[in-house]
Scaffold this active site. Structure first.
Site, PDB file in Angstrom:
ATOM      1  N   GLU A 510       0.759  -1.050  -0.116  1.00  0.00           N
ATOM      2  CA  GLU A 510      -0.090  -0.127   0.022  1.00  0.00           C
ATOM      3  C   GLU A 510       0.908   1.328  -0.153  1.00  0.00           C
ATOM      4  O   GLU A 510       1.855   1.469   0.649  1.00  0.00           O
ATOM      5  CB  GLU A 510      -1.041   0.098   1.180  1.00  0.00           C
ATOM      6  CG  GLU A 510      -1.799   1.272   1.330  1.00  0.00           C
ATOM      7  CD  GLU A 510      -2.781   1.158   2.530  1.00  0.00           C
ATOM      8  OE1 GLU A 510      -3.934   1.554   2.637  1.00  0.00           O
ATOM      9  OE2 GLU A 510      -1.978   0.705   3.703  1.00  0.00           O
ATOM     10  N   GLU A 603      -7.761  11.687   2.188  1.00  0.00           N
ATOM     11  CA  GLU A 603      -8.404  10.807   3.306  1.00  0.00           C
ATOM     12  C   GLU A 603      -8.222  11.631   4.549  1.00  0.00           C
ATOM     13  O   GLU A 603      -7.308  12.523   4.716  1.00  0.00           O
ATOM     14  CB  GLU A 603      -7.105   9.572   3.350  1.00  0.00           C
ATOM     15  CG  GLU A 603      -7.318   8.886   4.599  1.00  0.00           C
ATOM     16  CD  GLU A 603      -6.456   7.428   4.720  1.00  0.00           C
ATOM     17  OE1 GLU A 603      -6.736   6.547   5.651  1.00  0.00           O
ATOM     18  OE2 GLU A 603      -5.903   7.235   3.657  1.00  0.00           O
TER      19      GLU A 603
END
Length: 625
Positions: A510, A603
Site C-alpha cells: 500500500e 483521506e
C-alpha cells in the site's frame, strides 16, 4: 554550505570522555535531597533545579549530585530540570565548552502527547530581541518522536557529535525556540551542547545570551492531562571539563583556568591560556567555494573538524571557517549512474548506498555517483507508450490542461455515492470508503471529485487509474498525476493524507505520495516504523517511510508493506511524478510489485469522536506518458 550532506570528521573539541559504563550504570540519588511539590526555582548544593507544571498533582526530588526524580499526574504540561544557572546571562562563547551527561529511566507514562528529554535552557535577557528557548532532545516519554510540528522552519538533518539530529526553529510572537531532535532515541549518553550551538549558528540561528543549561524531562498533552514517572539517576553539566563541584570530567579538563574552551580567542588575554583560544582573524588559506558563502579562512594551524563538497572546515572564535586549501574536485563515476541523469559527487564523497549501478553518495540533498565501481550497467526504462491500464486509459491517460491550478472545474457525467463503493465512470476508477459517520462523494467523468464527511473515524475517496495486477510500473510507462485541492470547513482531523494512493501485488504494498493534508500538522514519524530520511524527488523534498502492517487490504486481512513519501511543504495544486517516487523507493530497497491502482486521494481520520469537512478536487488526472 548545506550541512545535510556533510561527511563528518566528528566534532572533537571536547575533553576526555568517560567510559559509558561509568555513568550509564549509575544508580545516583546521592547526597542531600529536597522534594518540590510546586513551582520552584532553587538550588541544592551547587546544583540549580526547577520544577514547573500547568495543573495536576506533581512532585520532584532533586539531589545534590545532580540526579533527580519526577512524578506528574493529570498535568497539561510538566517539566523538571537540573544543571547550571547564571546570575547574569552570558553568550555561549563567554561560558566555554559545554557538555552534558545523563542517564534516563522511564518508569511510567500515560496520555503523553509530546515530550522532550535532553538539554534545555531559556533566557529573558537574550541580548538580541525577545525571549529565547532551546532544546537538544535525545529521548521522549511520548509514544512517538516529536514531529515537524515543533517548528515553523525545518533546516534538515545534521550529524552533530556523532548523532543525527533534525534542526528546527519556531517563532511564536516574542518567543523564539531552537530544537535539535535526535533521530534515534537513547537512554544514556554525552551531549556536546557547544556542538549544537555551533551548528545552529552556522544555519543562521544566532545564539542569544543564556541563563541556564540543564538536563530536562518534559511531558504534556494539549488535549487533557498526562501522567507518569521518570528518573534521571545521573545528570551532569560540564563547562571546560569541570562540573558544578569543580570536579574534572574523566580526570581531565577541556580548558584551563584562563582559557575559554571552544576557540573564543580569549585565553589569558592572548588566546594562549590553558584553553583553546585561537586567532580572531584567519591568516590561513581556503578555497573560494567557502569564502564565496561569506565564511572566512581559519588560521594556518587550524584543525579540520568535518568536510563537505565545499572543502574542509574548522571552528575559530565560535564561527565556522575554511581550514586548508584543498579544493574539492568532481570525481568520475559509472555511466550507468550518469545515464540516469545523476551527477558525479565531489572527491570527498562518502558512499551511502551501493547497488548494481555503482556506489552512491548524497550532495546538495541529491543522489550522485561516488567514485568508480566496475559494474554491469543496468537499463532503467523510464518511459513506455506500449502498455496501457485496464481501466481509465481512454479518458484519463494524458494531461491536456496546463492551467489547471487556476481554471479547474468539475465537468462531464457524475455519480454520487453515499456508502462504501468501488466503481468507475467514463473509464475513471473511483472509490469511497468510510468507517462510520454520514458521508458522500461525487465523482465526475473528467476525473475530478468532491468528498464530504461528517463524524467519520476514517474517510477516504479517490479517483484515477485501475490496473489488473499483471504489469509493473516500468512496464506500464512513466506515470504522473495532476491535482488541485480546495479545503472547506475541516474540523477535528487528527491525521490526513492528500496526494497519490494505490496498491501493488507480489509483493503486496500500500503506497502513499502525500503532497498535502487536512489535519493541522504534517504527518509525523508515526506513519512508519522505518524512516529512510529526506530526499529531493522531482524537485521537492519528501520524507520517506516504510511500515509493515497486518490488517485489511485488497486481498483481505493479511500482512503487507506500506510506503510513504511525505512532502515537507504542503501544496494545494501541482504535478506529481509518481514514477520518480517508485524509483526512489526501489533505490532504498523498497520493492514495488505489479500495479493494482494509482489514484488521487483525499483521506482524513480522527482518533476521537470523528472528523468532518469537505475536500474538493476540481482537477484530478492520473496519466501515463
Amino acid at each position: 554550505m548545506k550541512l545535510f550532506q556533510i561527511f563528518p570528521l566528528l566534532l572533537s573539541l571536547t575533553s576526555v570522555t568517560l567510559a559509558a559504563d561509568d555513568f550509564c550504570n549509575a544508580t545516583g540519588f546521592q547526597g542531600q535531597s529536597v522534594v518540590s511539590t510546586g513551582h520552584d526555582v532553587k538550588k541544592i548544593g551547587n546544583i540549580d533545579y526547577e520544577q514547573w507544571a500547568d495543573g495536576g498533582n506533581n512532585s520532584a526530588t532533586f539531589y545534590s549530585d545532580g540526579s533527580f526524580k519526577c512524578n506528574f499526574s493529570n498535568t497539561k504540561d510538566y517539566l523538571c530540570r537540573s544543571g547550571v544557572a547564571f546570575s547574569q546571562a552570558k553568550y555561549p562563547s563567554e561560558i566555554g565548552h559545554i557538555e552534558a551527561e545523563y542517564r534516563l529511566v522511564k518508569k511510567s507514562a500515560s496520555n503523553v502527547g509530546y515530550s522532550y528529554v535532553g538539554v534545555y535552557g531559556w533566557t529573558l535577557q537574550s541580548g538580541i530581541s525577545g525571549v529565547y528557548e532551546y532544546y537538544i532532545v535525545d529521548n521522549w516519554l511520548s509514544q512517538w518522536r516529536p514531529g515537524d510540528w515543533v517548528g515553523n522552519t525545518k533546516f534538515g538533518d545534521f550529524t552533530i557529535d556523532g548523532g543525527v539530529y533534525t534542526v528546527y526553529k519556531n517563532v511564536n510572537g516574542n518567543l523564539t525556540q531552537y530544537f535539535s531532535l535526535r533521530k534515534s532515541e537513547r537512554t544514556c549518553g554525552t551531549i556536546d551542547v557547544t556542538a549544537h550551538f555551533a551548528q545552529w549558528e552556522k544555519l543562521g540561528l544566532k545564539m542569544p545570551k543564556i541563563t541556564e543549561i540543564k538536563v530536562l524531562a518534559e511531558a504534556g498533552n494539549t488535549g487533557g492531562g498526562c501522567s507518569g514517572s521518570v528518573e534521571i539517576p545521573y545528570a551532569k553539566i560540564y563547562i571546560n571539563g569541570k562540573d558544578q563541584d569543580g570536579k574534572s570530567k574523566g580526570g581531565s579538563s577541556s580548558g584551563g583556568s584562563n582559557g575559554q574552551g571552544l576557540g573564543n580567542g580569549q585565553g589569558n588575554g592572548q588566546g594562549q591560556g590553558n584553553g583553546q583560544g585561537q586567532s580572531a582573524t584567519g591568516s590561513g588559506k581556503c578555497p573560494s567555494t567557502i569564502t564565496s558563502q561569506g565564511y572566512k579562512c581559519c588560521s594556518s594551524n587550524c584543525d579540520i573538524i568535518y568536510r563537505d563538497q565545499s572543502g574542509d572546515w574548522g571552528v575559530e572564535n565560535d564561527e565556522w571557517c575554511g581550514c586548508g586549501s584543498r579544493v574539492p574536485k568532481t570525481t568520475n563515476c559509472p555511466s550507468s549512474i550518469k545515464n540516469q541523469g545523476y551527477k558525479c559527487c565531489s572527491d570527498s564523497c562518502e558512499i551511502v548506498l551501493t547497488d548494481s549501478d555503482g556506489d552512491w553518495g548524497i550532495e546538495n540533498d541529491e543522489w550522485c555517483g561516488c567514485g568508480i565501481k566496475n559494474t554491469t550497467p543496468t537499463t532503467t526504462t523510464k518511459k513506455s507508450n506500449n502498455s496501457q491500464p485496464t481501466q481509465g486509459q481512454s479518458n484519463n491517460n494524458s494531461s491536456t490542461n496546463t492551467n489547471f491550478c487556476s481554471t479547474s472545474k468539475h465537468s462531464g457525467q457524475s455519480v454520487t455515492e453515499t456508502s462504501n463503493k468501488v466503481g468507475s465512470i467514463g473509464g475513471v476508477g473511483y472509490e469511497l470508503w468510510a468507517d462510520s459517520g454520514n458521508n458522500s462523494a461525487t465523482f465526475y467523468s473528467d476525473g475530478s471529485f468532491s468528498c464530504s464527511f461528517r463524524n467519520a473515524k476514517d474517510y477516504l475517496c479517490r479517483s484515477g487509474l485501475s490496473f489488473d495486477s499483471t504489469k509493473t510500473y516500468q512496464q506500464l510507462g512513466h506515470m504522473y498525476a495532476d491535482f488541485k485541492l480546495v479545503k472547506q470547513n475541516i474540523q477535528n482531523v487528527d491525521y490526513s493524507y492528500v496526494g497519490i494512493y494505490g496498491w501493488t501485488r507480489n509483493p503486496l504494498v500500500e503506497f502513499y505520495v502525500v503532497d498535502n493534508w487536512l489535519s493541522q500538522w504534517r504527518p509525523g514519524d508515526w506513519v512508519g516504523n522505518k524512516k529512510h530520511g529526506d530526499f529531493t524527488i522531482d524537485g521537492a523534498k519528501y520524507t520517506v517511510y516504510e511500515n509493515t502492517r497486518t490488517g485489511p487490504s485488497i486481498d483481505g486481512n493479511t500482512t503487507f508493506k506500506q510506503y510513504f513519501s511525505i512532502r515537507q511543504q504542503a501544496r494545494d495544486c501541482g504535478t506529481i511524478d509518481i514514477t520518480a517516487h517508485f524509483e526512489q523507493w526501489e533505490k532504498l530497497g523498497m520493492r514495488m510489485g505489479k500495479m493494482h491502482e494509482a489514484k488521487v486521494l483525499g483521506e482524513a481520520g480522527s482518533t476521537g469522536s470523528g472528523t468532518s469537512g469537505t475536500a474538493d478536487f476540481p482537477y484530478a488526472k492520473v496519466y501515463i506518458k
